[in-house]
Design a protein around this motif. Sequence first.
Motif, mmCIF file in Angstrom:
data_model
loop_
_atom_site.group_PDB
_atom_site.id
_atom_site.type_symbol
_atom_site.label_atom_id
_atom_site.label_comp_id
_atom_site.label_asym_id
_atom_site.label_seq_id
_atom_site.Cartn_x
_atom_site.Cartn_y
_atom_site.Cartn_z
ATOM 1 N N MET A 119 0.856 -1.187 0.000
ATOM 2 C CA MET A 119 0.000 0.000 0.000
ATOM 3 C C MET A 119 0.890 1.234 0.000
ATOM 4 O O MET A 119 1.789 1.352 0.832
ATOM 5 C CB MET A 119 -0.887 0.035 1.251
ATOM 6 C CG MET A 119 -2.050 -0.916 1.236
ATOM 7 S SD MET A 119 -3.306 -0.466 2.487
ATOM 8 C CE MET A 119 -2.391 -0.650 4.005
ATOM 9 N N ASP A 120 0.620 2.157 -0.919
ATOM 10 C CA ASP A 120 1.362 3.415 -0.980
ATOM 11 C C ASP A 120 0.383 4.566 -1.123
ATOM 12 O O ASP A 120 -0.523 4.524 -1.958
ATOM 13 C CB ASP A 120 2.338 3.416 -2.162
ATOM 14 C CG ASP A 120 3.466 2.427 -1.984
ATOM 15 O OD1 ASP A 120 4.320 2.676 -1.134
ATOM 16 O OD2 ASP A 120 3.465 1.399 -2.680
ATOM 17 N N LEU A 121 0.589 5.602 -0.320
ATOM 18 C CA LEU A 121 -0.218 6.819 -0.406
ATOM 19 C C LEU A 121 0.653 7.918 -0.981
ATOM 20 O O LEU A 121 1.727 8.214 -0.454
ATOM 21 C CB LEU A 121 -0.733 7.215 0.978
ATOM 22 C CG LEU A 121 -1.627 8.459 1.017
ATOM 23 C CD1 LEU A 121 -2.940 8.206 0.282
ATOM 24 C CD2 LEU A 121 -1.903 8.877 2.459
ATOM 25 N N LEU A 122 0.181 8.513 -2.080
ATOM 26 C CA LEU A 122 0.944 9.542 -2.768
ATOM 27 C C LEU A 122 0.157 10.851 -2.799
ATOM 28 O O LEU A 122 -1.055 10.848 -3.020
ATOM 29 C CB LEU A 122 1.274 9.117 -4.192
ATOM 30 C CG LEU A 122 2.080 7.824 -4.360
ATOM 31 C CD1 LEU A 122 1.142 6.675 -4.710
ATOM 32 C CD2 LEU A 122 3.148 7.971 -5.423
ATOM 33 N N GLU A 123 0.849 11.946 -2.563
ATOM 34 C CA GLU A 123 0.263 13.268 -2.741
ATOM 35 C C GLU A 123 0.474 13.681 -4.190
ATOM 36 O O GLU A 123 1.604 13.671 -4.693
ATOM 37 C CB GLU A 123 0.926 14.274 -1.807
ATOM 38 C CG GLU A 123 0.415 15.689 -1.970
ATOM 39 C CD GLU A 123 1.212 16.699 -1.162
ATOM 40 O OE1 GLU A 123 1.064 17.905 -1.426
ATOM 41 O OE2 GLU A 123 2.008 16.288 -0.287
ATOM 42 N N LYS A 131 4.284 12.687 -4.777
ATOM 43 C CA LYS A 131 5.207 12.456 -3.676
ATOM 44 C C LYS A 131 4.669 11.356 -2.773
ATOM 45 O O LYS A 131 3.517 11.409 -2.331
ATOM 46 C CB LYS A 131 5.391 13.746 -2.878
ATOM 47 C CG LYS A 131 6.247 13.588 -1.624
ATOM 48 C CD LYS A 131 6.260 14.872 -0.820
ATOM 49 C CE LYS A 131 7.029 14.707 0.486
ATOM 50 N NZ LYS A 131 6.962 15.938 1.312
ATOM 51 N N LEU A 132 5.495 10.341 -2.508
ATOM 52 C CA LEU A 132 5.109 9.290 -1.577
ATOM 53 C C LEU A 132 5.099 9.853 -0.161
ATOM 54 O O LEU A 132 6.097 10.401 0.307
ATOM 55 C CB LEU A 132 6.100 8.124 -1.666
ATOM 56 C CG LEU A 132 5.837 6.955 -0.718
ATOM 57 C CD1 LEU A 132 4.551 6.231 -1.110
ATOM 58 C CD2 LEU A 132 7.021 5.990 -0.728
ATOM 59 N N VAL A 133 3.959 9.747 0.537
ATOM 60 C CA VAL A 133 3.851 10.310 1.879
ATOM 61 C C VAL A 133 3.660 9.247 2.956
ATOM 62 O O VAL A 133 3.899 9.506 4.134
ATOM 63 C CB VAL A 133 2.710 11.345 1.967
ATOM 64 C CG1 VAL A 133 3.024 12.557 1.090
ATOM 65 C CG2 VAL A 133 1.360 10.738 1.575
ATOM 66 N N ALA A 134 3.220 8.050 2.579
ATOM 67 C CA ALA A 134 3.044 6.969 3.556
ATOM 68 C C ALA A 134 2.991 5.650 2.811
ATOM 69 O O ALA A 134 2.598 5.592 1.641
ATOM 70 C CB ALA A 134 1.778 7.172 4.378
ATOM 71 N N SER A 135 3.378 4.577 3.480
ATOM 72 C CA SER A 135 3.370 3.269 2.835
ATOM 73 C C SER A 135 3.267 2.176 3.880
ATOM 74 O O SER A 135 3.532 2.387 5.065
ATOM 75 C CB SER A 135 4.643 3.068 1.990
ATOM 76 O OG SER A 135 5.794 3.128 2.807
ATOM 77 N N LYS A 152 -5.179 16.564 -3.795
ATOM 78 C CA LYS A 152 -5.496 15.225 -4.290
ATOM 79 C C LYS A 152 -4.456 14.220 -3.809
ATOM 80 O O LYS A 152 -3.257 14.516 -3.782
ATOM 81 C CB LYS A 152 -5.563 15.214 -5.825
ATOM 82 C CG LYS A 152 -6.719 16.033 -6.387
ATOM 83 C CD LYS A 152 -6.822 15.877 -7.887
ATOM 84 C CE LYS A 152 -7.987 16.698 -8.438
ATOM 85 N NZ LYS A 152 -9.280 16.215 -7.938
ATOM 86 N N TYR A 153 -4.948 13.026 -3.483
ATOM 87 C CA TYR A 153 -4.089 11.939 -3.031
ATOM 88 C C TYR A 153 -4.449 10.666 -3.790
ATOM 89 O O TYR A 153 -5.585 10.502 -4.247
ATOM 90 C CB TYR A 153 -4.233 11.725 -1.525
ATOM 91 C CG TYR A 153 -3.609 12.858 -0.727
ATOM 92 C CD1 TYR A 153 -2.327 12.739 -0.194
ATOM 93 C CD2 TYR A 153 -4.283 14.056 -0.553
ATOM 94 C CE1 TYR A 153 -1.747 13.792 0.509
ATOM 95 C CE2 TYR A 153 -3.702 15.119 0.140
ATOM 96 C CZ TYR A 153 -2.432 14.967 0.668
ATOM 97 O OH TYR A 153 -1.853 16.024 1.342
ATOM 98 N N ILE A 154 -3.476 9.779 -3.928
ATOM 99 C CA ILE A 154 -3.681 8.515 -4.632
ATOM 100 C C ILE A 154 -3.242 7.369 -3.735
ATOM 101 O O ILE A 154 -2.133 7.380 -3.192
ATOM 102 C CB ILE A 154 -2.891 8.473 -5.954
ATOM 103 C CG1 ILE A 154 -3.408 9.538 -6.916
ATOM 104 C CG2 ILE A 154 -2.997 7.086 -6.599
ATOM 105 C CD1 ILE A 154 -2.601 9.637 -8.206
ATOM 106 N N LEU A 155 -4.124 6.394 -3.569
ATOM 107 C CA LEU A 155 -3.766 5.154 -2.875
ATOM 108 C C LEU A 155 -3.513 4.086 -3.932
ATOM 109 O O LEU A 155 -4.386 3.807 -4.754
ATOM 110 C CB LEU A 155 -4.889 4.708 -1.941
ATOM 111 C CG LEU A 155 -4.637 3.367 -1.242
ATOM 112 C CD1 LEU A 155 -3.501 3.491 -0.226
ATOM 113 C CD2 LEU A 155 -5.902 2.849 -0.579
#
Length: 446
Positions: A119-123, A131-135, A152-155
């Motif tokens: 799982m990766d959360l990107l801004e 930008k990867l902000v959490a994983s 906007k964010y992308i999972l």
Amino acid sequence: MKKLRLSVKHILVVSFFVALSSCSEKGPMALFKKMSPHDAYAQRLKDAGLDRSAMGNAWLQKSETSVTNALNIDVPYKETGYFSAEKIPAAALRFNAQRGQKLHISLSKKPTQNFAIYMDLLEERNSSDRKLVASADTIGLLLDYEIKTTGKYILRLHPELLSSGEYTVSITSGPSLSFPVSAMGKPSIGSFWGDGRDNGGRKHEGIDIFAPKLTPAVAAAEGTVTNVTENKLGGLVVFMHPNNRDYSLYYAHLDKQLVQNGQNVRIGDTIGLVGNTGNARTTPSHLHFGIYTNGGAINPLPFVDRAVKNPKPISAKLNLLDATARTINTNTRLYVQPDEKAMVRTTLPISTVIQIEAATDDWYKVSLPDGTQGYIYSKNVIPANTLRKANVKTTQPLLDLPDTLNGARITTLASGQAINIKGSFKNYFLITDKNDNTGWMEAERK
């Protein structure tokens, strides 16, 4: 649908290498401890030379294309889908989030073993800047993240190679701070950020939380009191700085201040008592709550909003996950997101072939044979079983794609050969021949 065939050699190489590297605590793998789990796995594939194989390269390419083609959703959101190893799959979901919200993302999977998902959360700053902000990896199935920037964010969900299984992901959002007025006063927010003040001369730079006089105003975070003072607008006020944050909290219109400069407080400690001092003397007692950064005041509501919503339960049938299906209604709409008010991506004729990737609420997330993705009402599709029987009129190739130029030949259909037609896409039929070969043939003119 086009499938990537995995050779025995590839399977053995990847299984051996991944099993070895995932258990390693020393040696070369120690170099990747600062990488996200997803990026560390990608690096291991490259180190093993698998980026030069069709399968490894497809996995690496999917990392990028899935994000570029992320589908739009609204939070809260829940979906159940299926990842098939032979398709080298990934899923990416794009949504809006506000500064001060805390995202809660949970992932469950079946089987629980030997099915690894990253799982990766990107801004998303723009279409080419993310930008990867959490994983998290498949071991850490929970991901919490406090939104630092509204946008906007992308999972992205990306399984390891050779991993197949069902997954369920749930995304909700809540406040990152505790509520600043004690529940004993049954507080309610009665005035919001941006409301007009002084006959339109200025805008409200906070929220007003109404509660009976002398209700405790409490610390919304652990931190340090930085200023206990009085001013014309706010009356008796308190500033505090939450630990490890880049902003300050502002409590105004207090009847009494019960802390001192430099005092450390914990969540729930009483800061003061709700009142109506300052320019609130003619209004019911309330707490003016604000948040200030180096750039000025920001909207505090997302930081403390208690109105947390849960995603709708999934009602679409899960037995069609990863199945090839077809539409049963004329002019079936494919939406850009699961919302009948959303933009329609395209309109599909009856019997159009689709691939079902996931289910959310009473929708299916689907892809068309040309790769177009979107959402369709679950009631508009059925499994792509035999639609009708026919005979081939002229000898022609059976293709793995509905595309004469780019489709690979599976076999050759002889003139007069019996076939079962399952559906269509543009000028092609999806068929099964007498040898159970399934593929696409160009529609024949009458």
